[in-house]
Scaffold this active site. Structure first.
Site, PDB file in Angstrom:
ATOM      1  CG  ASP A 124      -2.151  -0.907   0.959  1.00 37.86           C
ATOM      2  OD1 ASP A 124      -2.419  -1.250  -0.205  1.00 37.86           O
ATOM      3  OD2 ASP A 124      -2.811  -1.275   1.948  1.00 37.86           O
ATOM      4  CB  SER A 179      -4.553  -6.558   9.242  1.00 42.37           C
ATOM      5  OG  SER A 179      -3.958  -7.157   8.099  1.00 42.37           O
TER       6      SER A 179
END
Length: 402
Positions: A124, A179
């Site tokens: 990311d 997550s």
């Protein structure tokens, strides 16, 4: 110290609450918080009030679901993009839009920097920053997790203590042992107990799909309509892009469609075990492929298919706003000019079965292919066709047989 204006990717959770406070202390920053609603189904009410209370000069909560579906999901689906043969790129495709909107705010507000909470190990950080640099080459990027001398936090306990010392309340939910990241296209699960690729995910983890044991016991037939490779209706009902994705997600959920468990290759070089639910996207990809099967010229299809790995890798690695992705997109759009019509699917127990397709632009000719009709095809023509294609094979065989 002069004040710096920073746009912060903000969710209101522990991490970004710490970032909001830390930016003010470290840089004497005026912080503009930005939260993108890409269909994560989280409660965003009260986020603006919370950010302002904790020192932000402004907080923008941005519903970009329609733009996400129309300008990002659907163009990617037109390309049939699949990363490493399995992953439908649910997280990857959301990042460039979020970063683009942050940069829009940078330009509107005259900000000098953006800040994100992505770690230094993942994809990311690359996706956010490549987009930012593509839009504003001189943008300053603050990535705290890559700044250990200035950002000394080791984990949640350090962060909680940091906020408590400053009298900043922050509700901390029980941390999941992995997550997650959710949007209109999918939800991902990574890390924690999933890091051992031998461990099966617990059934309680799944969010967007029912388990097979609870899927409907009867098959359901649906129809998806396309115009130039873009889905426009489900069961004859015209829907906006985001509404269409939500409808397909609901259908996929009921039939336990769209679960995958993979070990993928991150751009940063390491392998990562990811578990994904993509109910609507799985249905849509199957329908689009079926629509193309009767509408696309063979050589156009094969050429486009040869570009899929490159296109998917560009999306995965964060190069959405790169010239090569834009060039490929133009080729994809050209290939989709005749991909218009309807596909009928049967959904049942985790599977998507194509059972029908029709189009006014169909290249399928039943007379040509029929075993019972001549249909204007002279079968004797095949003799020369085969001999010409066999010529090099015959020459090679003759050489080997000397």
């Amino acid at each position: 110290m002069e004040k710096m204006k920073v746009v912060l990717a903000y969710s209101g959770g522990l991490d970004t609450t710490v970032l909001l406070t830390w930016l003010q202390e470290k840089y004497n920053a005026e912080v503009i918080c930005y939260c993108a609603n890409v269909g994560q189904e989280e409660e965003l009410d009260g986020l603006e009030e919370k950010a302002l209370k904790h020192g932000a000069v402004k907080c923008i909560v941005d519903n970009i679901e329609e733009e996400f579906a129309k300008d990002y999901i659907f163009p990617m689906m037109q390309a049939n993009a699949i990363y490493e043969g399995t992953y439908l790129l649910g997280t990857s495709i959301a990042r460039p839009l979020i970063a683009k909107r942050m940069m829009d705010i940078v330009l509107e507000e005259g900000a000098e920097a953006i800040c994100h909470g992505a770690t230094g190990k993942g994809n990311d950080q690359v996706r956010f920053e490549l987009t930012a640099y593509a839009i504003k080459p001189d943008i300053k990027i603050i990535a705290p997790w890559r700044m250990p001398e200035d950002f000394p936090f080791k984990g949640r306990t350090d962060m909680i203590n940091y906020l408590e010392k400053r009298g900043i309340p922050c509700q901390v939910s029980a941390k999941k042992p992995y997550s997650t990241d959710r949007n209109l296209l999918h939800i991902s699960f990574e890390g924690g107990i999933l890091e051992d690729p031998w461990n099966e995910a617990d059934e309680s983890m799944w969010v967007m799909t029912k388990p097979l044991s609870q899927a409907k016991d009867e098959a359901e037939y649906i129809e998806i309509s396309f115009e130039k490779g873009v889905p426009v209706a489900v069961n004859g009902e015209a829907l906006s892009p985001a509404a269409l994705m939500r409808k397909l997600n609901e259908l996929g959920c009921e039939h336990a469609i769209g679960r995958i468990d993979i070990v993928e290759n991150r751009f940063t070089g390491m392998k990562d075990r990811g578990i994904y639910e993509t109910p609507g996207g799985t249905i849509l990809q199957a329908a689009h492929r079926a629509m193309e099967s009767i509408c696309m010229d063979r050589e156009v299809m094969h050429l486009r298919d040869s570009l899929i790995p490159k296109y998917a890798t560009l999306v995965y690695n964060g190069f959405w706003f790169a010239p090569e992705r834009e060039m490929l997109q133009a080729a994809v759009e050209k290939s989709q000019e005749t991909v218009t019509g309807d596909v009928r699917l049967k959904l049942f127990k985790g599977a998507v079965h194509t059972v029908g397709r029709k189009s006014d632009l169909s290249l399928y000719n039943p007379e040509l292919v029929s075993f019972d009709e001549e249909g204007g095809y002279d079968q004797t023509d095949a003799t020369g066709f085969i001999k010409l294609n066999a010529l090099r094979l015959r020459v090679r065989a003759a050489m080997q047989n000397k």
